[in-house]
Design an enzyme around this catalytic site. Structure first.
Site, short mmCIF file in Angstrom:
data_model
loop_
_atom_site.label_atom_id
_atom_site.label_comp_id
_atom_site.label_asym_id
_atom_site.label_seq_id
_atom_site.Cartn_x
_atom_site.Cartn_y
_atom_site.Cartn_z
N HIS A 70 1.12 -1.29 0.14
CA HIS A 70 0.07 -0.21 -0.29
C HIS A 70 1.15 1.49 -0.25
CE1 HIS A 70 0.43 0.79 4.07
NE2 HIS A 70 0.31 -0.55 4.17
N ASP A 72 -0.21 4.16 1.15
CA ASP A 72 -0.46 5.67 1.69
C ASP A 72 0.22 5.12 3.50
OD1 ASP A 72 -2.51 2.98 1.60
OD2 ASP A 72 -3.15 4.08 3.65
N ASP A 102 6.40 0.92 7.06
CA ASP A 102 5.26 0.64 6.43
C ASP A 102 4.41 1.37 5.53
OD1 ASP A 102 2.61 -0.37 6.89
OD2 ASP A 102 1.62 1.16 8.61
N GLU A 132 -5.18 1.84 2.16
CA GLU A 132 -5.32 0.67 3.23
C GLU A 132 -5.11 1.36 4.68
OE1 GLU A 132 -2.99 -2.36 6.36
OE2 GLU A 132 -2.47 -0.63 5.97
N GLU A 133 -4.20 2.25 5.44
CA GLU A 133 -4.07 2.21 6.66
C GLU A 133 -5.45 2.79 7.18
OE1 GLU A 133 -2.28 2.12 8.35
OE2 GLU A 133 -0.04 2.18 7.51
N GLU A 160 4.09 -6.18 4.19
CA GLU A 160 3.98 -5.27 5.20
C GLU A 160 5.67 -5.95 6.30
OE1 GLU A 160 1.63 -3.13 6.40
OE2 GLU A 160 -0.07 -3.43 6.12
N HIS A 352 4.20 3.70 12.92
CA HIS A 352 3.10 5.09 13.35
C HIS A 352 3.75 5.81 14.11
CE1 HIS A 352 -1.13 1.98 11.69
NE2 HIS A 352 0.57 2.39 10.82
#
Length: 381
Positions: A70, A72, A102, A132-133, A160, A352
């Protein structure tokens, strides 16, 4: 690995936060892939600002291996970074920037591998998604496109961050919103009103009791750090000012379920407890309603499956793991029937967070894994 880092530098510079445009990043990836002869398809969000990209290198008439990432990333607001989060920084073997772990590190490795992917007898597929997030939203239109394709991928590797361990499973997620409605009034006469925040508090109590039930009596899967299904209230809001009894309150909550648990059964227990609560209040203005706002399935690939043996042979792994976080892998498996594992560079322990990073060593190992994949594809598997 130098080329992978060069590409990662470009990808990090695109601030592709969820719900915000990723069109420039996708255009960069598409230009790179077209330049090496890849067949590319774009699936756009209705507003045109966000796009999925699906590319195939090699023959189009047979199943290949799909790499999925992904594009984003999560926001950086409110986080204390040591440097610009959208400018790649290298220090002591670590590469810092939002999305390095990530999961733009794997996206960069995908594009780098594509440049080395000549002479394939079995195709290499690359899937890049958006949003995706916020609940694996963007990839669903790409999956709809692949459902109509004459040939689907044989296996999928979702990159991931797993420190390149082979992950066969993750929990599913159901996100829900509950609205509690009461009757407003002056706070000096609060007992004559019906406080929606109090109703919401009672409802959160129901969620907590369900969580206790699951923790004490629910099914178990010891491959997870938290080996049972969880229920979690994340947002509670309501009220205007303190001297008004609020007539509405909202709770956003979620269920993260083991593959062996049915979230519908959990919702039924919560709904029954909610009905009992309303019955005990005996006030016609009391209302509690719940809707599902988003969901995605878990992943539970059997450790004995062919895809697991295949990816373990690429990484040299002996065992498998399961991960706590969700991925698009469950959607590829459930909706497309494509056997899937999760395996990528870096650790979600760095995701994150401020000063997110992936190590050069992890990217080097990922490049080595993908070189092994290319060898297999050249040999026709």
């Amino acid at each position: 690995m130098t080329r992978t880092i060069d590409i990662l530098d470009r990808l990090i510079a695109y601030p592709t936060i969820s719900r915000q445009p990723n069109a420039d990043l996708i255009a960069y990836a598409q230009d790179l892939l077209v330049s090496i002869g890849a067949h590319c398809s774009i699936v756009e969000h209705p507003d045109g600002t966000r796009r999925n990209l699906f590319a195939t290198i090699g023959p189009l008439d047979r199943p290949g291996i799909m790499l999925s990432g992904h594009t984003d990333v999560v926001p950086v607001e409110g986080q204390s970074w040591s440097s610009d989060p959208f400018k790649l920084r290298s220090e002591n073997g670590r590469l810092y920037g939002r999305g390095t772990a990530d999961m733009k590190g794997f996206c960069a490795a995908m594009l780098s591998a594509a440049e080395r992917a000549g002479g394939l007898k079995t195709p290499l597929h690359l899937a890049f998604s958006y949003d995706e997030e916020i609940g694996c939203i963007g990839v669903r239109s790409l999956i709809d496109m692949l459902k109509q394709a004459p040939v689907r991928p044989r296996f999928c590797i979702v990159g991931e961050p797993t420190s390149l361990a082979v992950a066969t499973g993750h929990k599913g997620k159901t996100a829900l919103r509950t609205v509690c409605r009461g009757r407003e009034g002056h706070s000096a006469l609060a007992p004559l009103a019906l406080n929606a925040l109090h109703l919401a508090s009672d409802f959160v109590g129901i969620l907590r009791r369900e969580q206790t039930h699951l923790a004490e009596k629910g099914r178990r899967d010891g491959d997870y750090d938290v080996p049972y299904t969880t229920v979690h209230a994340g947002i509670l809001k309501g009220g205007i000012q303190v001297n008004i009894v609020p007539n509405e309150a909202q709770i956003d909550w979620e269920i993260r379920s083991l593959a062996i648990d049915d979230p519908a059964e959990i919702r039924e227990r919560i709904e029954a407890a909610t009905a009992a609560l309303l019955s005990s209040i005996e006030d016609p203005d009391a209302r509690i309603s719940t809707e599902i706002t988003n969901s995605y399935p878990g992943l539970d690939t059997p450790p004995s499956s062919e895809v697991v043996a295949f990816v373990k042979s690429l990484t040299g792994a002996n065992g498998t793991i399961k991960v706590a976080f969700g991925t698009e892998g469950g959607l590829f498996d459930e909706q497309l029937g494509v056997p899937t594992v999760v395996c990528g560079p870096g650790s979600m322990a760095q995701g994150h967070k401020p000063d997110e990073y992936v190590t050069r060593e992890q990217l080097n190992r990922c490049d080595t894994m993908l070189d092994g994949l290319l060898e297999r594809l050249r040999a026709g598997l």
